[in-house]
Design an enzyme around this catalytic site. Sequence first.
Site, PDB file in Angstrom:
ATOM      1  CG  HIS A  50      -1.992  -1.022   0.827  1.00 48.77           C
ATOM      2  ND1 HIS A  50      -2.669  -1.153   0.208  1.00 48.77           N
ATOM      3  CD2 HIS A  50      -2.307  -1.870   2.111  1.00 48.77           C
ATOM      4  CE1 HIS A  50      -3.559  -2.335   0.389  1.00 48.77           C
ATOM      5  NE2 HIS A  50      -3.427  -2.610   1.516  1.00 48.77           N
ATOM      6  NE  ARG A  55      -1.650 -11.446 -17.264  1.00 43.35           N
ATOM      7  CZ  ARG A  55      -0.556 -11.249 -16.712  1.00 43.35           C
ATOM      8  NH1 ARG A  55       0.688 -11.517 -17.587  1.00 43.35           N
ATOM      9  NH2 ARG A  55      -0.216 -11.047 -15.361  1.00 43.35           N
ATOM     10  CD  GLU A 112       2.667 -15.325 -20.602  1.00 43.70           C
ATOM     11  OE1 GLU A 112       3.391 -14.437 -20.148  1.00 43.70           O
ATOM     12  OE2 GLU A 112       1.527 -15.575 -20.184  1.00 43.70           O
ATOM     13  CG  ASP A 147       6.225 -15.892 -17.884  1.00 46.22           C
ATOM     14  OD1 ASP A 147       7.111 -16.318 -17.054  1.00 46.22           O
ATOM     15  OD2 ASP A 147       5.213 -15.326 -17.741  1.00 46.22           O
ATOM     16  CB  CYS A 204       2.131  -6.812 -22.938  1.00 43.87           C
ATOM     17  SG  CYS A 204       1.883  -8.482 -22.587  1.00 43.87           S
TER      18      CYS A 204
HETATM   19  C1  PEP Z   1       5.242 -11.635 -19.517  1.00 43.79           C
HETATM   20  O1  PEP Z   1       5.516 -12.888 -19.457  1.00 43.79           O
HETATM   21  O2  PEP Z   1       5.845 -11.010 -20.609  1.00 43.79           O
HETATM   22  C2  PEP Z   1       4.132 -10.749 -18.965  1.00 43.79           C
HETATM   23  C3  PEP Z   1       3.710  -9.426 -19.456  1.00 43.79           C
HETATM   24  O3  PEP Z   1       3.440 -11.305 -17.991  1.00 43.79           O
HETATM   25  P1  PEP Z   1       3.862 -11.448 -16.491  1.00 43.79           P
HETATM   26  O4  PEP Z   1       5.079 -10.296 -16.416  1.00 43.79           O
HETATM   27  O5  PEP Z   1       2.697 -10.909 -15.726  1.00 43.79           O
HETATM   28  O6  PEP Z   1       4.267 -12.858 -16.314  1.00 43.79           O
HETATM   29 MG    MG Z   2       3.893 -13.825 -18.115  1.00 46.50          MG
END
Ligand code: PEP
Ligand code: MG
Length: 598
Positions: free
Chosen positions: A206, A349, A448, A472, A519
């Site tokens: 927080h 997501r 990923e 990932d 992303c």
């Molecule tokens: C990723 O794996 O690139 C991703 C955006 O998801 P996270 O970082 O939440 O695993």
């Molecule tokens: Mg990921």
Amino acid sequence: MGETKKKKTLTEKRKQIQLKGIPAAPGIAIAKVHIYGTEDIVPREHPVSDQEIPSEISRFREALKNTRKEILAIEKKISKEMGVEHGKIFSAHLLVLEDSVLVQEVIIRIKKKKKNIESIFAEVLNRYISVLSGARDEYLRDRISDITDVGKRILRNLLGAEERTLGELEDKSIVVAYDLSPSDTAMMHKGRVLGFVTDIGGRTSHTAIMAKSLEIPAVVGLESVTDVVKNGDQMIVDGIHGVVIVNPTRLLLEKYQEEKLRYERLEHELVELKTLPSETLDGKKFTVAGNIELPEDVASVISHGAEGIGLYRTEYFYMNRRDLPSEEEQFNAYRTVANRIKPNNVVVRTLDLGGDKFLSQLDVPKEMNPFLGWRAIRFCLARPAIFKTQLRAILRASVYGNLKLMYPMISGVGEFRQANTLLEEAKKELRSEGLPFNENIQVGAMIEVPSAAITSDILAKEADFFSIGTNDLIQYALAVDRVNEKIAYLYEPTHPAVLNLIRMVIENGHKEGIPVALCGEMAADVALTMILLGLGLDEFSTSPIAVPEVKNIIRSVNSFDMKKIAEEALGFTTGSEVRAFAKAKLKELVPKMMIDIE
Ligand code: PEP
Ligand code: MG
């Protein structure tokens, strides 16, 4: 002799120390250290007679009443100044006061031990905290800071001690603390607390969230900063990279003073870039969107000029609580975000539990290889009730803006279809209940897992869009645990294997006419922006703070050059060659960079 020694100590220059923590709020601050809150309230112990016990108990009740009043006043102030979401943090504090077990235990103990109420209360409080520290349940451990905060307040009220808050800080300082409670943070005066750093805390605590809202540069999770600083030491807080420097050398100080000016200039230039499109010199349009974890992050998406939200990581919604978020609660959050971002897109997501993200309220057993285990979509398909609650909430919110839906950790088209079957069930339920939703909501797959990248030609026929999760994808493609610092040197976004997978996904997506976004953190790795542009990526989604720089690069280049750069980059044999090449090209083609690249 003694004289000289003393003199030496006085003039001795304190050594420069550099620490790395978790960046909690961006910006650079340079000021003197003010150490806060190390002094614990230790009440003196003395016996009381049987006759005195009732008056001790009524003192205790009075202190509880006053504490309640104080917390309600803070809650009101914060709700007004920072929004009800932040105010709600203090509801947890009120719950501590209403904990009848704690209150009863104090009353039983005073009757038995016949000691003053302050010392009894301190005993009970410390016992509570030590039991909680050993708890396996993450939710219970997270409550320690709430209980400590409220406990100190009650003790202070019992002792009639004055409250010393950060609001009283007179000089411009950087606050250094083991931990800062939300009430400490809430009392900070932005003009005087130039930055703050703490030993403990994570990105989603927080306190970190409030720091971002207050726009005070902050670094948390430094582990031992309170051991190495003294009041009055000079400190640099780099809230962008999570770096803290104590007693910097003149050279470093000058570097950061420049960096600070540059950051401030960047913020200024932001205003200009904010409304400009992400378009190359030859008119090719891209999208630069923001990633968020909490609805509160929307403000930062907007202020950094992001064109929508390319990744809304919903699992943070499930954290730090005992129960699961209800459909209604989720619906309200998704609706708020959709509403604020429209007409731009918001890609929600679905729950990505597992890996390094555990939820205490779900009874998920510990695994040998959590990143390869019961994670994300695998978990959701096995727990359809939890999954469907989220799907229904997203669907219902889809009429309030441009919501898209995306499944994490898809490893093949089979999983994608299974998830869609549950989505169809959720749609059917809503139809029969007469609840509106966007019948044509777009559904994408995160790419990923290497198997998804390799079969992206198949997936592209069924998904409406792709979003490459490089965080990932890199760890799975290179067999490098993304959170293990020992092998971090092997975690290379520029590895030819990674670049080839990305190229393959983009090509397969485009063959089927679907857009491809990226992303992961790689979208914020500005040395690589040109390669990604050249590979034909349609959308970058990154933490909002990186948005202006990515936009700046896009607006400074032309798409023809980018294609050539991507082709050349794919011809190298090692990741370090690719990076060196990309950096040189960036320097050559975009001389006006706002942030220094390493
Ligand atoms: C990723 O794996 O690139 C991703 C955006 O998801 P996270 O970082 O939440 O695993
Ligand atoms: Mg990921």
